[in-house]
Each structure stands twice: as C-alpha cells, then as structure tokens.
Design a protein around this motif. Structure first.
Motif, PDB file in Angstrom:
ATOM      1  N   GLU A   1      -0.034  14.855   2.316  1.00 31.16           N
ATOM      2  CA  GLU A   1       1.136  13.763   1.562  1.00 31.16           C
ATOM      3  C   GLU A   1       0.665  12.323   2.083  1.00 31.16           C
ATOM      4  O   GLU A   1       0.753  11.381   1.140  1.00 31.16           O
ATOM      5  CB  GLU A   1       2.384  14.199   2.493  1.00 31.16           C
ATOM      6  CG  GLU A   1       2.845  15.468   1.904  1.00 31.16           C
ATOM      7  CD  GLU A   1       3.025  15.377   0.230  1.00 31.16           C
ATOM      8  OE1 GLU A   1       3.509  14.383  -0.466  1.00 31.16           O
ATOM      9  OE2 GLU A   1       2.553  16.188  -0.084  1.00 31.16           O
ATOM     10  N   GLN A   2       0.105  12.137   3.195  1.00 29.90           N
ATOM     11  CA  GLN A   2      -0.357  10.675   3.477  1.00 29.90           C
ATOM     12  C   GLN A   2      -1.410  10.272   2.554  1.00 29.90           C
ATOM     13  O   GLN A   2      -1.547   9.193   1.964  1.00 29.90           O
ATOM     14  CB  GLN A   2      -0.916  10.640   4.819  1.00 29.90           C
ATOM     15  CG  GLN A   2       0.168  10.392   5.870  1.00 29.90           C
ATOM     16  CD  GLN A   2      -0.463  10.295   7.397  1.00 29.90           C
ATOM     17  OE1 GLN A   2      -1.220  11.270   7.591  1.00 29.90           O
ATOM     18  NE2 GLN A   2      -0.197   9.365   8.083  1.00 29.90           N
TER      19      GLN A   2
ATOM     20  N   HIS B   1      -0.053   9.540  -0.941  1.00 28.53           N
ATOM     21  CA  HIS B   1       0.635   8.016  -0.766  1.00 28.53           C
ATOM     22  C   HIS B   1      -0.435   7.166  -1.254  1.00 28.53           C
ATOM     23  O   HIS B   1      -0.062   5.837  -1.703  1.00 28.53           O
ATOM     24  CB  HIS B   1       1.258   7.691   0.523  1.00 28.53           C
ATOM     25  CG  HIS B   1       2.655   8.429   0.562  1.00 28.53           C
ATOM     26  ND1 HIS B   1       3.654   8.443  -0.133  1.00 28.53           N
ATOM     27  CD2 HIS B   1       3.006   9.284   1.735  1.00 28.53           C
ATOM     28  CE1 HIS B   1       4.657   9.373   0.297  1.00 28.53           C
ATOM     29  NE2 HIS B   1       4.137   9.619   1.486  1.00 28.53           N
TER      30      HIS B   1
ATOM     31  N   ALA C   1      -8.427   6.817   6.043  1.00 31.37           N
ATOM     32  CA  ALA C   1      -8.069   7.899   4.829  1.00 31.37           C
ATOM     33  C   ALA C   1      -9.107   8.288   4.096  1.00 31.37           C
ATOM     34  O   ALA C   1      -9.266   9.523   3.834  1.00 31.37           O
ATOM     35  CB  ALA C   1      -6.794   7.464   4.048  1.00 31.37           C
TER      36      ALA C   1
END
Ligand code: AMP
Length: 171
Positions: free
Chosen positions: A2-3, A6, A33
């Motif tokens: 989910e990160q 985003h 990320a």
C-alpha cells in the motif's frame, strides 16, 4: 504494497483522452521505496541463476538496471527503432495507445542465457509479448517476466501464455 501504491500517481487522459496513466516518478524519487520495489521485483528469482535482465525503453531501463544490480548480472536494453548501433532483431507490437517497434542487438544474448524480462507496467501485454519474441529469437531461456504494475483489466497475462508473470502492484 500500500505504501508503494501511494507513490504511483494517476494522470487521467495522458498521453491521450481515455488513458489513465500510472506515473511512477514519485516512486523513483523515494530512495527507500525504490530500493524496496527493486528488491521485491527480483525476490522470486534469486535462486534462478538469471544471467541477464532485459528491459524495455524507457522505464524498463530504470527497473531493469536496478533488478540486474540486485541479481548481480548484466542488463540488455530493448530499444525503439534506430537507437541501437549494431545489427538488430526487430518486433512490432500494439500499445494501449498506438503501435511501435522494439529492437535487440543480435548478439546481446545466447542460448546459454537465462533471462528475466522487466518493465514498469503491463497493460495489454503487447509490449511484453514482443519482447518475449525478441528474447527467444536469440535462443535465450526466458525465465519470467516481472512488472512493477499490472493493469489487470487489460488482461496482459493472456498475451503471455505459458510465461511466469510476477507483478508487485495490481490495479
Ligand atoms: P502494453 O503493451 O499494453 O502492455 O503496454 C505496456 C507499456 O506501455 C509499458 O512499457 C508501459 O510503460 C506503457 N503503458 C501502457 N499503459 C500505460 C499506463 N496506463 N500508464 C503508464 N504506462 C503505460
């Protein structure tokens, strides 16, 4: 996951009306990320004795190079026509928006190679299918195809029958 999601920005009507473009530049800008995404992309293939990662111009170059570095192998660019200086194989394919050609140096791979194909996104699968044809034209073994993003509604996996397909983020 989910990160990471985003950090994927939706751009409506780019580059044409009706296309919802998945913009990966916020993900590229986030160092932690980006590293995490690159690690997840190759994780299933660490024991597969991959000898080369092949990536499609242009965003496939970014994730493909990171994947190659993680696997400790080399990178093979699949490029738009006229960009590669040596003799090439060429394949034509359909895009979600238009059509295009992809080229590969004829001596980039040999039958001894075990290849991981990497791109940022699979939509209809036309690009990846053309890339698979190019890689197998060299006699190389295509171990799997890995994508950061899969647009499931466009059924790209169906264009890659019999292939192992790995995707991090599904929409
Ligand atoms: P396809 O051949 O339809 O699977 O399209 C995949 C290729 O086109 C990849 O190289 C993507 O970078 C690009 N692409 C297709 N659709 C999109 C989209 N909605 N957002 C971002 N890139 C896309």
């Amino acid at each position: 996951m989910e990160q990471l999601k985003h950090l994927i920005r939706d751009i409506p009507d780019f580059p044409k009306p009706g296309i919802l473009f998945k913009d990966i530049t916020p993900l590229l800008r986030d160092g932690a990320a980006l590293r995490h995404a690159a690690e997840l992309l190759v994780a299933p293939f660490l024991q597969e004795a991959i000898s080369a990662v092949a990536g499609m111009e242009a965003r496939g170059f970014i994730f493909g190079s990171l994947a190659a570095a993680s696997l400790g192998c080399g990178f093979v660019p699949l490029r738009k026509p006229g960009k590669l200086p040596y003799a090439t194989h060429r394949e034509t394919y359909d895009l979600e928006y238009g059509s295009a050609d992809l080229e590969l140096h004829v001596d980039a791979l040999t039958p001894a190679d075990r290849v991981l194909l990497v791109d940022d996104l699979i939509a209809t699968g036309g690009t990846a299918a053309a890339a698979c044809r190019l890689l197998t034209a060299c006699g190389a073994t295509l171990v799997a195809c890995a994508f950061v993003i899969e647009l499931q509604g466009l059924a790209g996996r169906a264009a890659l029958p019999g292939r192992t397909v790995h995707a991090l983020l599904r929409y």
